[in-house]
Motif scaffolding. Structure first.
Motif, PDB file in Angstrom:
ATOM      1  N   TYR A 180      40.939  -1.857 -14.336  1.00 55.16           N
ATOM      2  CA  TYR A 180      40.949  -1.423 -15.728  1.00 55.16           C
ATOM      3  C   TYR A 180      40.169  -2.346 -16.659  1.00 55.16           C
ATOM      4  N   THR A 181      39.514  -3.341 -16.095  1.00 57.62           N
ATOM      5  CA  THR A 181      38.806  -4.321 -16.918  1.00 57.62           C
ATOM      6  C   THR A 181      37.427  -4.597 -16.347  1.00 57.62           C
ATOM      7  N   MET A 182      36.422  -4.614 -17.197  1.00 59.26           N
ATOM      8  CA  MET A 182      35.056  -4.902 -16.762  1.00 59.26           C
ATOM      9  C   MET A 182      34.295  -5.539 -17.918  1.00 59.26           C
ATOM     10  N   SER A 183      33.434  -6.489 -17.578  1.00 59.43           N
ATOM     11  CA  SER A 183      32.594  -7.113 -18.600  1.00 59.43           C
ATOM     12  C   SER A 183      31.139  -6.726 -18.367  1.00 59.43           C
ATOM     13  N   VAL A 184      30.418  -6.608 -19.459  1.00 57.69           N
ATOM     14  CA  VAL A 184      28.994  -6.290 -19.418  1.00 57.69           C
ATOM     15  C   VAL A 184      28.260  -7.334 -20.249  1.00 57.69           C
ATOM     16  N   THR A 185      27.282  -7.984 -19.621  1.00 56.75           N
ATOM     17  CA  THR A 185      26.484  -9.000 -20.308  1.00 56.75           C
ATOM     18  C   THR A 185      25.062  -8.481 -20.486  1.00 56.75           C
ATOM     19  N   VAL A 186      24.561  -8.590 -21.695  1.00 55.32           N
ATOM     20  CA  VAL A 186      23.220  -8.091 -22.005  1.00 55.32           C
ATOM     21  C   VAL A 186      22.250  -9.248 -22.191  1.00 55.32           C
ATOM     22  N   LYS A 187      20.974  -8.919 -22.116  1.00 50.85           N
ATOM     23  CA  LYS A 187      19.930  -9.950 -22.148  1.00 50.85           C
ATOM     24  C   LYS A 187      19.796 -10.605 -23.513  1.00 50.85           C
ATOM     25  N   THR A 188      19.844  -9.805 -24.530  1.00 48.03           N
ATOM     26  CA  THR A 188      19.698 -10.329 -25.887  1.00 48.03           C
ATOM     27  C   THR A 188      20.742  -9.709 -26.796  1.00 48.03           C
ATOM     28  N   ALA A 189      21.142 -10.445 -27.804  1.00 50.15           N
ATOM     29  CA  ALA A 189      22.100  -9.922 -28.774  1.00 50.15           C
ATOM     30  C   ALA A 189      21.432  -8.859 -29.634  1.00 50.15           C
ATOM     31  N   ALA A 190      22.139  -7.789 -29.889  1.00 47.59           N
ATOM     32  CA  ALA A 190      21.614  -6.699 -30.709  1.00 47.59           C
ATOM     33  C   ALA A 190      22.754  -6.074 -31.501  1.00 47.59           C
ATOM     34  N   PRO A 191      22.461  -5.555 -32.681  1.00 54.17           N
ATOM     35  CA  PRO A 191      23.529  -4.995 -33.518  1.00 54.17           C
ATOM     36  C   PRO A 191      24.078  -3.669 -33.007  1.00 54.17           C
ATOM     37  N   ASN A 192      23.392  -3.040 -32.057  1.00 58.36           N
ATOM     38  CA  ASN A 192      23.830  -1.711 -31.600  1.00 58.36           C
ATOM     39  C   ASN A 192      24.152  -1.668 -30.111  1.00 58.36           C
ATOM     40  N   THR A 193      24.483  -2.817 -29.512  1.00 58.95           N
ATOM     41  CA  THR A 193      24.724  -2.846 -28.071  1.00 58.95           C
ATOM     42  C   THR A 193      25.818  -1.873 -27.658  1.00 58.95           C
ATOM     43  N   VAL A 194      26.953  -1.907 -28.329  1.00 58.63           N
ATOM     44  CA  VAL A 194      28.076  -1.061 -27.925  1.00 58.63           C
ATOM     45  C   VAL A 194      27.762   0.414 -28.143  1.00 58.63           C
ATOM     46  N   SER A 195      27.126   0.740 -29.252  1.00 55.77           N
ATOM     47  CA  SER A 195      26.825   2.153 -29.528  1.00 55.77           C
ATOM     48  C   SER A 195      25.752   2.697 -28.592  1.00 55.77           C
ATOM     49  N   LYS A 196      24.869   1.834 -28.096  1.00 52.17           N
ATOM     50  CA  LYS A 196      23.788   2.282 -27.226  1.00 52.17           C
ATOM     51  C   LYS A 196      24.173   2.281 -25.752  1.00 52.17           C
ATOM     52  N   LEU A 197      25.085   1.416 -25.366  1.00 54.87           N
ATOM     53  CA  LEU A 197      25.477   1.302 -23.956  1.00 54.87           C
ATOM     54  C   LEU A 197      26.077   2.611 -23.460  1.00 54.87           C
ATOM     55  N   TRP A 198      25.645   3.058 -22.295  1.00 57.19           N
ATOM     56  CA  TRP A 198      26.139   4.309 -21.728  1.00 57.19           C
ATOM     57  C   TRP A 198      27.650   4.219 -21.509  1.00 57.19           C
ATOM     58  N   SER A 199      28.383   5.196 -22.040  1.00 57.18           N
ATOM     59  CA  SER A 199      29.845   5.070 -22.053  1.00 57.18           C
ATOM     60  C   SER A 199      30.556   6.238 -21.367  1.00 57.18           C
ATOM     61  N   TYR A 200      29.847   6.969 -20.521  1.00 53.84           N
ATOM     62  CA  TYR A 200      30.470   8.066 -19.772  1.00 53.84           C
ATOM     63  C   TYR A 200      30.593   7.685 -18.303  1.00 53.84           C
ATOM     64  N   PRO A 201      31.804   7.685 -17.759  1.00 54.94           N
ATOM     65  CA  PRO A 201      31.981   7.374 -16.336  1.00 54.94           C
ATOM     66  C   PRO A 201      31.569   8.552 -15.460  1.00 54.94           C
ATOM     67  N   MET A 202      31.364   8.289 -14.185  1.00 55.18           N
ATOM     68  CA  MET A 202      31.120   9.314 -13.175  1.00 55.18           C
ATOM     69  C   MET A 202      32.142   9.122 -12.052  1.00 55.18           C
ATOM     70  N   PRO A 203      32.718  10.191 -11.514  1.00 58.09           N
ATOM     71  CA  PRO A 203      33.735  10.049 -10.459  1.00 58.09           C
ATOM     72  C   PRO A 203      33.112   9.551  -9.147  1.00 58.09           C
ATOM     73  N   LYS A 204      33.266   8.279  -8.876  1.00 58.96           N
ATOM     74  CA  LYS A 204      32.602   7.660  -7.730  1.00 58.96           C
ATOM     75  C   LYS A 204      32.999   8.312  -6.410  1.00 58.96           C
ATOM     76  N   LYS A 205      34.288   8.550  -6.213  1.00 58.34           N
ATOM     77  CA  LYS A 205      34.746   9.168  -4.956  1.00 58.34           C
ATOM     78  C   LYS A 205      34.169  10.565  -4.791  1.00 58.34           C
ATOM     79  N   TYR A 206      34.073  11.289  -5.891  1.00 56.86           N
ATOM     80  CA  TYR A 206      33.617  12.676  -5.841  1.00 56.86           C
ATOM     81  C   TYR A 206      32.143  12.757  -5.457  1.00 56.86           C
ATOM     82  N   PHE A 207      31.356  11.742  -5.835  1.00 57.42           N
ATOM     83  CA  PHE A 207      29.925  11.713  -5.523  1.00 57.42           C
ATOM     84  C   PHE A 207      29.634  10.983  -4.211  1.00 57.42           C
ATOM     85  N   ALA A 208      30.658  10.597  -3.494  1.00 53.01           N
ATOM     86  CA  ALA A 208      30.447   9.857  -2.244  1.00 53.01           C
ATOM     87  C   ALA A 208      29.553  10.648  -1.299  1.00 53.01           C
ATOM     88  N   GLY A 209      28.533   9.986  -0.771  1.00 55.98           N
ATOM     89  CA  GLY A 209      27.619  10.616   0.169  1.00 55.98           C
ATOM     90  C   GLY A 209      26.455  11.341  -0.463  1.00 55.98           C
TER      91      GLY A 209
END
Length: 578
Positions: A180-209
């Motif tokens: 339930y916890t993950m960190s993301v480190t970006v190359k440079t500080a930016a005012p819109n990092t959170v709004s720009k970062l892709w925020s939709y998960p994909m079901p990993k098990k469902y896409f297996a193979g």
């Protein structure tokens, strides 16, 4: 430019086109009644049950995973089926939703904490592995070639290049701490990092193979999509309708409706479909507003849209190998005086009045009025309708009528024609295109429909995106992301820069707009003002107008809300009186 998704941080397409031939009848739903004395006042308390029909005036493409969709057509379906980890408020700022976050002092590391117990439609629990899998999919070397266009939403993460090039098995900047916890480190500080970062998960098990290169056409994307939203897909009739049913284990509580049907309808039938209760809710074509306004069984919401329509010039091509734009110095539109003249030749206000019932405002830069960084009109060249000025510019640039037929030749004295691509669908599509072509003809420019006809939505974008050699001038529209960063449409390394235009100064200003200095909103606004002035002078597009969106809903449908982003806010709270 999405094309109106709250956290689709790349831009999404937003255009209205018509229904192609239907071959299969949509599921029957009890017709919504017209307004009567009995249903004037809705019950004070929501009641469960019922199905609503959502109408849209273009065939949907059917890319029903967030990582691969590109247009408003699929986005409207996905709003029922998927949820973002973060959300965009009416103020266009980003807020916690399924996940919350903390930020390091240097604005480079973000630690996200996921709600527990959120379920996919197949009953599996959502974990951070699913979000990590989505970020890795978008960063994969095969993603762009497979039709994905969201790389700009992950390219800021440390280690993305090494992962993409196969030099690393993992993305260094992504650290999975627990389920339930993950960190993301970006190359440079930016005012819109959170709004720009892709925020939709994909079901990993469902896409297996399923290899990334095969995902676009997989059953998981095309036939049996899986989400975490309030409704799950029950049946898909490609290009015609999607039937959805309530997801009882939805993380925000059991939805009130039994289901929803997203149905493709003929744009010219919108008013009658709403009047007869065959459609419960849709964004009505502005061209029909006067007729829709007379209906007594609907509620109408008008909202300034975070979008704009445009005429684009093909000024170069997209190089797949380098993933960069190659500007063509021999483009027909290389001389900006020609582009400016074509601007002056268009009576944009007349087009808005004639074909959109006045629902829109002429703009001269790619930032709509609802954007907080929109430059004041008096700081731009407004390119007001002035055919005499257009003619003067064309004369200066060497475009003259040398044989007396009323049409101008090119500076070398050769016959000059321009191919124009526009989309079919609504009842005003053809006359609007013909009116624009006549306005250009009035100043001596011979503009003709490419192939002699308007194009269906998907065919249009196929030739525009792939730089078909016949495409020269094209009419489109963009719905924008919540953050004003124009990177996803205007940088030299993005596929969706359809005019294939950039300059070193444009790229520099766009980068400056998300620099550390841009944490100061006044500094950031000033940078974007400078960028808008540059675009306004260079005219890679003719910006036509920023529209007013009109959402029309049957009075039996309750709790419908709209903002500049969408009319599908909290669909799990929608309910019907009958």
């Amino acid at each position: 430019m999405e094309k109106k998704a709250s956290m689709v941080l790349s831009a999404l397409l937003f255009l209205a086109v018509s229904l192609t031939g239907c071959t299969d009848k949509a599921p029957e739903v009890t017709e919504a009644p017209k307004k009567t004395e009995e249903n004037k006042a809705a019950p004070s308390e929501p009641k469960p049950g019922g199905i609503v029909k959502y109408g849209y005036t273009q065939p949907f493409k059917g890319l029903l995973d967030r990582a691969f969709y590109g247009g408003e057509d699929d986005n409207l379906i996905l709003r029922f089926v998927t949820d973002s980890l973060l959300k965009t408020g009416d103020d266009l700022k980003t807020y916690p939703h399924i996940a919350e976050w903390t930020e390091s002092d240097d604005h480079k590391t973000f630690t996200f904490k996921l709600k527990k117990g959120v379920k996919w439609h197949n009953g599996d629990e959502l974990t951070m592995e699913d979000w990590k899998f989505a970020l890795e999919t978008i960063a994969h070397k095969d993603y762009t070639a497979a039709g994905g266009s969201r790389y700009s939403n992950v390219e800021m993460i440390v280690g993305v290049e090494d992962y993409r090039e196969g030099k690393a098995k993992d993305i260094a900047g992504i650290k999975l701490i627990d389920n339930y916890t993950m960190s993301v480190t970006v190359k440079t500080a930016a005012p819109n990092t959170v709004s720009k970062l892709w925020s939709y998960p994909m079901p990993k098990k469902y896409f297996a193979g399923v290899a990334v290169k095969d995902m676009l056409n997989s059953d998981q994307v095309r036939k049996k999509p899986l989400g975490i939203g309030p409704f799950k897909v029950k049946k898909i009739q490609p290009g015609e309708y999607v039937e959805m049913e309530r997801f009882d284990d939805y993380w925000q509580g059991k939805p009130l409706l039994d289901g929803a049907i997203y149905k493709v309808v003929a744009g010219n039938m919108a008013t009658s479909l709403l009047e007869n209760g065959e459609i419960d809710i849709m964004a009505a074509p502005n061209s029909q507003f006067k007729e829709v306004e007379k209906l007594t069984n609907v509620n109408i919401n008008k909202q300034d849209a975070l979008s704009y329509s445009y005429i684009g010039f093909k000024l170069g091509t997209w190089d797949k190998k380098s993933e960069k734009i190659i500007v063509d110095p021999k483009s027909k539109f290389a001389d900006k005086r020609l582009r400016q003249a074509m601007y002056y030749a268009l009576d944009r206000q007349a087009l808005i009045d004639a074909f959109a019932n006045g629902l829109g405002k002429a703009i001269s830069a790619p930032m709509p009025g609802v954007s907080w960084v929109k430059i004041p009109d008096d700081q731009l060249n407004p390119y007001e309708y002035n055919p005499d000025k257009a003619k003067k510019l064309l004369d200066e640039a060497g475009y003259k009528d040398t044989n007396g037929d009323g049409l101008r030749e090119d500076p070398q004295g050769k016959k000059l024609t321009f191919n124009f691509d526009a989309m079919s669908g609504t009842e005003i599509a053809a006359p609007r295109a013909q009116t624009m072509m006549q306005m250009w003809k009035d100043v001596g420019l011979d503009v003709k429909l490419n192939g002699g006809a308007l194009k269906e939505f998907n065919a249009f974008y196929d030739v525009v995106e792939h730089d078909d050699p016949s495409v020269e001038l094209f009419a489109g529209a963009w719905s924008l992301a919540s953050d004003p960063d124009p990177s996803a449409l205007w940088k030299s390394n993005v596929l969706w820069n359809f005019p294939r235009w950039y300059t070193a100064e444009s790229d520099r200003l766009i980068d400056e707009g998300i620099s550390e200095k841009a944490f100061d909103p006044n500094y950031r606004k000033d940078v974007y003002h400078k960028w808008q002035k540059l675009v306004n002078e260079e005219v890679p597009m003719l910006f036509l107008n920023s529209p007013v969106d009109v959402t029309v809903s049957n009075k039996r449908l309750q709790n419908v809300k709209a903002n500049s982003f969408t009319n599908q806010i909290d669909v799990h709270k929608w309910w019907v009186t009958q």
